[in-house]
Design a protein around this motif. Structure first.
Motif, PDB file in Angstrom:
ATOM      1  N   UNK A  98     -19.808   1.972  22.824  1.00 40.43           N
ATOM      2  CA  UNK A  98     -20.036   3.325  23.306  1.00 40.43           C
ATOM      3  C   UNK A  98     -19.982   3.367  24.831  1.00 40.43           C
ATOM      4  N   UNK A  99     -19.824   4.561  25.380  1.00 45.58           N
ATOM      5  CA  UNK A  99     -19.727   4.743  26.834  1.00 45.58           C
ATOM      6  C   UNK A  99     -21.068   5.164  27.401  1.00 45.58           C
ATOM      7  N   UNK A 100     -21.739   4.260  28.098  1.00 46.92           N
ATOM      8  CA  UNK A 100     -23.016   4.591  28.705  1.00 46.92           C
ATOM      9  C   UNK A 100     -24.118   4.768  27.682  1.00 46.92           C
ATOM     10  N   UNK A 101     -25.226   5.348  28.135  1.00 50.07           N
ATOM     11  CA  UNK A 101     -26.392   5.487  27.263  1.00 50.07           C
ATOM     12  C   UNK A 101     -26.569   6.908  26.734  1.00 50.07           C
ATOM     13  N   UNK A 102     -25.558   7.754  26.936  1.00 46.92           N
ATOM     14  CA  UNK A 102     -25.646   9.118  26.429  1.00 46.92           C
ATOM     15  C   UNK A 102     -24.903   9.233  25.119  1.00 46.92           C
ATOM     16  N   UNK A 103     -25.437  10.028  24.213  1.00 46.02           N
ATOM     17  CA  UNK A 103     -24.782  10.221  22.928  1.00 46.02           C
ATOM     18  C   UNK A 103     -23.469  10.985  23.091  1.00 46.02           C
ATOM     19  N   UNK A 104     -23.499  12.024  23.926  1.00 43.45           N
ATOM     20  CA  UNK A 104     -22.291  12.809  24.196  1.00 43.45           C
ATOM     21  C   UNK A 104     -21.898  12.615  25.651  1.00 43.45           C
ATOM     22  N   UNK A 105     -20.606  12.477  25.882  1.00 47.68           N
ATOM     23  CA  UNK A 105     -20.149  12.269  27.237  1.00 47.68           C
ATOM     24  C   UNK A 105     -18.843  13.002  27.464  1.00 47.68           C
ATOM     25  N   UNK A 106     -18.751  13.659  28.621  1.00 46.81           N
ATOM     26  CA  UNK A 106     -17.554  14.410  28.988  1.00 46.81           C
ATOM     27  C   UNK A 106     -16.686  13.575  29.927  1.00 46.81           C
ATOM     28  N   UNK A 107     -15.402  13.916  30.048  1.00 46.78           N
ATOM     29  CA  UNK A 107     -14.537  13.195  30.998  1.00 46.78           C
ATOM     30  C   UNK A 107     -15.108  13.220  32.409  1.00 46.78           C
ATOM     31  N   UNK A 108     -14.935  12.120  33.127  1.00 49.39           N
ATOM     32  CA  UNK A 108     -15.553  11.971  34.448  1.00 49.39           C
ATOM     33  C   UNK A 108     -15.070  13.009  35.452  1.00 49.39           C
ATOM     34  N   UNK A 109     -13.792  13.362  35.394  1.00 55.18           N
ATOM     35  CA  UNK A 109     -13.213  14.251  36.404  1.00 55.18           C
ATOM     36  C   UNK A 109     -13.094  15.695  35.915  1.00 55.18           C
ATOM     37  N   UNK A 110     -14.001  16.082  35.026  1.00 57.71           N
ATOM     38  CA  UNK A 110     -14.012  17.457  34.510  1.00 57.71           C
ATOM     39  C   UNK A 110     -14.931  18.335  35.362  1.00 57.71           C
ATOM     40  N   UNK A 111     -14.432  19.483  35.777  1.00 54.80           N
ATOM     41  CA  UNK A 111     -15.245  20.500  36.442  1.00 54.80           C
ATOM     42  C   UNK A 111     -15.495  21.639  35.460  1.00 54.80           C
ATOM     43  N   UNK A 167     -28.208  25.204  27.540  1.00 56.08           N
ATOM     44  CA  UNK A 167     -28.741  24.159  26.663  1.00 56.08           C
ATOM     45  C   UNK A 167     -27.634  23.248  26.146  1.00 56.08           C
ATOM     46  N   UNK A 168     -26.498  23.854  25.814  1.00 59.80           N
ATOM     47  CA  UNK A 168     -25.349  23.070  25.344  1.00 59.80           C
ATOM     48  C   UNK A 168     -24.865  22.128  26.436  1.00 59.80           C
ATOM     49  N   UNK A 169     -24.778  22.637  27.655  1.00 62.44           N
ATOM     50  CA  UNK A 169     -24.319  21.816  28.773  1.00 62.44           C
ATOM     51  C   UNK A 169     -25.246  20.638  29.036  1.00 62.44           C
ATOM     52  N   UNK A 170     -26.547  20.874  28.966  1.00 62.07           N
ATOM     53  CA  UNK A 170     -27.499  19.795  29.238  1.00 62.07           C
ATOM     54  C   UNK A 170     -27.392  18.703  28.184  1.00 62.07           C
ATOM     55  N   UNK A 171     -27.172  19.074  26.928  1.00 59.44           N
ATOM     56  CA  UNK A 171     -26.998  18.074  25.865  1.00 59.44           C
ATOM     57  C   UNK A 171     -25.714  17.276  26.072  1.00 59.44           C
ATOM     58  N   UNK A 172     -24.714  17.929  26.651  1.00 55.86           N
ATOM     59  CA  UNK A 172     -23.441  17.251  26.896  1.00 55.86           C
ATOM     60  C   UNK A 172     -23.453  16.455  28.193  1.00 55.86           C
ATOM     61  N   UNK A 173     -24.555  16.523  28.939  1.00 50.98           N
ATOM     62  CA  UNK A 173     -24.654  15.772  30.186  1.00 50.98           C
ATOM     63  C   UNK A 173     -24.017  16.465  31.370  1.00 50.98           C
TER      64      UNK A 173
END
Length: 506
Positions: free
Chosen positions: A294-307, A448-454
């Protein structure tokens, strides 16, 4: 996740200490250990000079010291190269095969995604003499059978003995990419279609495949690939099991160190950007001493260069806000996501009636025939279409190079939907933007959705002053044309649902 909130551990012990993919770096092809020179050449023809971290990690656990000793579950963001991560080691291992038979099966939830994955295999498998087939229902089942099953030449014995002739049927492919429904069709009806030699099962987009039954395809495949009663058999004994028209023959035995596992073991590779932690769902996979990457310690992760940006808009003028945004983006390759297939169709028609857009807009949905979708996706990839309007059914795994923007016309209901939508851009280390159109009453839920997605920062995107008001007359005209079109083509029950307050919405 807010700081100070206690971190919840997964129920399943093997998910608590995963291998962190982020600890791996990109690795040039010349430094990949044991990579077949023929595959290196094929990758270079694909303009691939190095492997991404998820691909390096998978290689380490398959061809490297891991040697496929454990089933592998990969939870990695979209656009990180998961398809090649499993395709490359499978092709490398099967390159030494002596006899052609079905040894690897890749199952995906949609035709479009399956065809996309087959393209990856087609780019590397022929280099080492492997054949790849597809079973997705794009053509008739008879056409698929002709490409999947090899019929022996008729001789003086088999010509007069149908039973002998049928026993000589064999697979024409080493690797099969399939959707669940068509896979079950072949299992139930296709003579000579056998899983007796299956070594590798890839379940891509696992969450969706486990959520929907698809004619119980998973237990069927597992049952037909493994002997029912392994205990007490020696390695060279033969165990048979029959389901409908398919007879499966597989060696039985107990694998050393893991009681009750058949030998040779069916290796499973599980792939997802949002892997479930539900034990009841994962138990369906019958995983063997699984290893989680898995990538990092988060369950959900977005692309690094996403704004990420949000646009607060009036409900009844929502389509007009979208028009102004598309004008501002000036023809950049974009995907607009709606909440349903019907909404996709109506919004696409409305935008094409508008006449003030600097880009070509087309619908992409399950309402269309597969051939239409394939042509439309090809045109989008080639830049002949700048904007696709799609529903969530089209979000999973679709990889289109150069998508600069994702636009959530309808707010995603769940964090998984947001992750998969946003993952259509900022892929493979590129930059990308995600815009979400929100009513005032949706802002808090979206936060709330954004915070869950990191996603900690989501800026408000301002539209040019007076741009919405300036286009009101054109918008009213387009809306009236759409109502007339729906009246004439689909009856009044469709146009009644379309009013100025909900134009283009579900």
């Amino acid at each position: 996740m807010a700081e100070g909130r206690p971190k919840t551990l997964p129920v399943l012990p093997w998910m608590r200490n995963p291998v962190d993919i982020e600890l791996f770096d990109n690795c040039p092809l010349g430094f990949i250990p044991l990579l077949d020179p023929r595959l290196m050449e094929a990758l270079q023809k694909m303009d691939i000079q190095s492997l991404f971290p998820v691909q390096v990690a998978m290689w380490q656990e398959t061809i490297g010291p891991g040697a496929f000793e454990r089933d592998i579950c990969v939870n990695s963001p979209t656009g990180t190269g998961k398809t090649l991560a499993y395709a490359l080691p499978i092709v490398q291992i099967l390159s030494t095969r002596k006899i052609r038979c079905l040894r690897a099966l890749v199952v995906l939830p949609t035709r479009d995604l399956a065809l996309q994955v087959k393209e990856v295999f087609d780019a590397i498998a022929p280099a080492v003499g492997l054949s790849v087939g597809v079973a997705v229902g794009q053509s008739s089942i008879a056409d698929e059978v002709s490409k999947l099953i090899e019929h022996p030449r008729l001789d003086m014995f088999s010509a007069f003995d149908p039973e002998v002739w049928q026993t000589k049927l064999q697979s024409s492919v080493d690797i099969l990419v399939a959707t669940p429904g068509r896979l079950i069709d072949h299992i139930n009806t296709t003579k000579g279609f056998s899983l007796e030699h299956l070594c590798y099962l890839v379940v891509d987009e696992t969450d969706r495949l486990l959520r929907e039954a698809y004619q119980s395809w998973l237990p069927t495949v597992i049952q037909l690939s493994c002997s029912k009663n392994q205990a007490g058999f020696k390695e060279d004994e033969i165990v048979s099991s029959t389901l409908n028209y398919l007879t499966t023959i597989r060696r039985g035995g107990v694998e050393r160190g893991f009681k009750g596992k058949c030998y040779p073991r069916l290796v499973k590779i599980i792939m997802s950007a949002t892997l479930t932690q539900d034990p009841s769902k994962l138990s369906q996979l019958d995983l063997h001493h699984p290893l989680l990457l898995t990538s990092g310690d988060r369950r959900y992760k977005l692309p690094e260069k996403l704004e990420s940006f949000k646009l607060i808009c009036e409900s009844k003028l929502k389509p007009l806000y979208l028009v102004v945004l598309l004008q501002e983006l000036r023809g950049e390759k974009s995907i607009v996501f709606t909440s349903s297939v019907e909404s996709t169709h109506r919004l696409s028609k409305l935008l094409n009636l508008f006449g003030e857009l600097p880009c070509k807009v087309k619908e992409y949905s399950s309402l269309q025939h597969q051939s239409v979708r394939s042509k439309r996706l090809k045109a989008f990839r080639e830049g002949k279409i700048e904007v696709l309007i799609a529903s969530d059914a089209m979000t999973r795994g679709m990889d289109v190079e150069g998508v600069r923007n994702v636009i959530n016309y309808d707010m995603p209901t769940y964090v998984k939907a947001f992750v998969h939508r946003a993952g259509r851009t900022a892929r493979a280390g590129n930059k990308g933007r995600c815009f979400t159109l929100l009513r005032k009453d949706e802002v808090k839920r979206f936060g709330n959705i954004l915070s869950k997605a990191g996603m900690m920062v989501c800026n408000v995107h301002p539209l040019p002053a007076n741009s919405v008001e300036r286009l009101r007359p054109v918008y009213s005209s387009a809306l009236e044309k759409l109502k007339q079109s729906l009246d004439s083509k689909r009856g009044r029950k469709y146009s009644v649902r379309l009013n100025s307050a909900e134009a283009g919405e579900k």
